[in-house]
Design a protein around this motif. Structure first.
Motif, short mmCIF file in Angstrom:
data_model
loop_
_atom_site.label_atom_id
_atom_site.label_comp_id
_atom_site.label_asym_id
_atom_site.label_seq_id
_atom_site.Cartn_x
_atom_site.Cartn_y
_atom_site.Cartn_z
N ASN A 52 28.50 -34.13 13.79
CA ASN A 52 29.12 -33.28 12.73
C ASN A 52 29.00 -33.98 11.61
O ASN A 52 29.70 -34.98 11.07
CB ASN A 52 30.72 -33.19 13.23
CG ASN A 52 31.39 -32.20 12.36
OD1 ASN A 52 31.39 -32.41 11.16
ND2 ASN A 52 32.57 -31.75 12.81
N CYS A 54 30.13 -32.77 8.69
CA CYS A 54 31.29 -32.56 7.83
C CYS A 54 31.02 -32.00 6.49
O CYS A 54 31.62 -32.66 5.58
CB CYS A 54 32.00 -33.72 7.94
SG CYS A 54 33.90 -33.42 7.51
N GLN A 81 26.98 -30.15 13.54
CA GLN A 81 27.87 -29.09 13.39
C GLN A 81 28.40 -29.28 11.95
O GLN A 81 28.14 -30.43 11.32
CB GLN A 81 29.25 -29.39 14.45
CG GLN A 81 28.84 -29.11 16.03
CD GLN A 81 28.20 -30.67 16.38
OE1 GLN A 81 28.57 -31.76 16.08
NE2 GLN A 81 27.33 -30.84 17.15
N HIS A 173 31.20 -25.99 18.27
CA HIS A 173 32.40 -26.87 17.56
C HIS A 173 33.64 -26.01 17.78
O HIS A 173 33.71 -24.79 17.51
CB HIS A 173 31.95 -27.05 16.10
CG HIS A 173 32.96 -27.33 15.09
ND1 HIS A 173 33.11 -27.17 13.88
CD2 HIS A 173 34.06 -28.40 15.49
CE1 HIS A 173 33.92 -28.07 13.39
NE2 HIS A 173 34.37 -28.68 14.34
N ASP A 205 31.19 -31.37 18.85
CA ASP A 205 32.39 -31.40 18.49
C ASP A 205 33.37 -30.77 19.05
O ASP A 205 33.94 -29.61 18.67
CB ASP A 205 32.79 -31.56 16.92
CG ASP A 205 33.88 -31.83 16.29
OD1 ASP A 205 34.75 -32.49 17.19
OD2 ASP A 205 34.15 -31.70 15.28
N ASN A 207 36.68 -31.50 19.25
CA ASN A 207 38.24 -31.85 18.74
C ASN A 207 39.00 -31.87 19.65
O ASN A 207 40.39 -31.61 19.64
CB ASN A 207 38.58 -30.51 17.92
CG ASN A 207 37.94 -30.78 16.39
OD1 ASN A 207 38.08 -31.77 15.73
ND2 ASN A 207 37.45 -29.50 15.84
N THR A 241 34.99 -40.72 15.97
CA THR A 241 35.44 -40.34 14.41
C THR A 241 36.27 -41.65 13.77
O THR A 241 36.40 -42.68 14.32
CB THR A 241 36.53 -39.50 14.77
OG1 THR A 241 37.62 -39.96 15.40
CG2 THR A 241 36.03 -38.44 15.78
N ASP A 248 33.40 -36.09 20.25
CA ASP A 248 31.99 -35.59 20.24
C ASP A 248 31.41 -36.20 21.73
O ASP A 248 31.65 -37.19 21.80
CB ASP A 248 31.29 -36.42 18.90
CG ASP A 248 31.90 -36.08 17.72
OD1 ASP A 248 31.76 -35.03 17.10
OD2 ASP A 248 32.82 -36.86 17.36
N HIS A 270 32.91 -38.27 11.15
CA HIS A 270 32.11 -38.21 12.60
C HIS A 270 31.16 -39.15 12.72
O HIS A 270 30.27 -39.35 11.72
CB HIS A 270 32.12 -36.89 13.20
CG HIS A 270 33.06 -36.16 13.33
ND1 HIS A 270 33.59 -35.74 14.63
CD2 HIS A 270 34.01 -35.20 12.59
CE1 HIS A 270 34.53 -34.84 14.59
NE2 HIS A 270 34.77 -34.52 13.26
#
Length: 280
Positions: A52, A54, A81, A173, A205, A207, A241, A248, A270
């Motif tokens: 990710n 980000c 992601q 994601h 990802d 979450n 993370t 992830d 991440h």
């Protein structure tokens, strides 16, 4: 136009070009970050990665560094992601022209939004997932989850090669951290698609920590590339993370994990997750 107005316009255009192109040397050539000793000289055919990146957490000026991070491990397949199309294009160009690593790319954008990815109001940048593969990709599908939570989310899938074998690769994601009920509905959709294939790699990802109830459907179908990690809260799962949680995953069907490594990176909140696989 007055001389002052012309100078002002020229300054604006220069700033815009710098923002568009990114960091460079005085002669306009992008600066390649040196790779550490032992970095692969070519793509590693049994290696996959999820990250990710980000965006827009760090901004497009980070793409040279992001490409260097990827080139350090040179995976066959990469799932990104929170990726803007323009950023992925630049990362891929840096990989090719600075490190000699050539990738095909497929996009799984779920948003077209200027506030996320820039562009112009009538042509905003795409935002979502992307897959880079050293081998060509076929059979691409992009799916938005019926309920994305606080913003649209989805998955994409392609067929490509890993370790010389055709494999269906998914990249997803899921909804934000405090939206467990939404993620539970999303994993039902994803797991139903994954279950159609005997040889599958699911990157993304999620979450959610490994013991989260909403991941139970994925654990029934696949194992994580981290062989020490599982749905039990007692599992030794390496965090991925900045807040030291595992969100992830590289879920596998039809492949055996040889080794997974998590690499801290300054270019995202991440970590970069990379795994080497063998045929089952």
């Amino acid at each position: 136009m007055t001389g002052t107005g012309a100078r002002w316009l020229t300054g604006v255009l220069i700033v815009a070009c710098v923002l568009l192109v990114g960091p460079s040397t005085s002669n306009g050539v992008h600066v390649a970050k040196p790779l550490p000793a032992g970095a692969p000289e070519d793509v590693v055919p049994n290696r996959v990665m999820t990250w990710n990146i980000c965006n827009p957490c760090k901004g497009s000026d980070q793409n040279v560094g992001r490409a260097a991070e990827i080139a350090t491990y040179a995976p066959q397949v990469i799932g990104l992601q929170e990726a803007c199309v323009r950023d992925v294009e630049r990362i891929r160009d840096h990989l090719q022209y600075q490190y000699g690593l050539v990738y095909h790319v497929a996009y799984g954008s779920v948003l077209q939004r200027w506030s996320r990815c820039g562009g112009v109001p009538w042509s905003p940048g795409g935002f979502g997932q992307a897959i880079l593969s050293a081998a060509p990709m076929t059979g691409q599908v992009n799916v938005k989850y019926p309920d994305g939570g606080s913003e649209d989310r989805g998955y994409m899938a392609v067929t490509t090669l890993v370790d010389g074998r055709p494999v269906r690769v998914f990249n997803t994601h899921l909804a934000q951290r405090r939206q467990e009920a939404v993620r539970a509905k999303q994993t039902v959709v994803l797991a139903k698609a994954v279950a159609r294939y005997d040889r599958t790699i699911v990157l993304g990802d999620f979450n959610a920590v490994p013991e989260a109830a909403e991941l139970s459907g994925m654990w029934r179908l696949a194992e994580d590339a981290d062989s020490e990690c599982g749905p039990s809260a007692a599992g030794m799962c390496e965090p991925t993370t900045d807040w030291r949680s595992k969100f992830d995953y590289i879920f596998l069907r039809g492949f055996v994990p040889l080794e997974q490594d998590v690499h801290l990176t300054p270019y995202s909140d991440h970590d970069l997750v990379q795994a080497d696989l063998s045929r089952s």
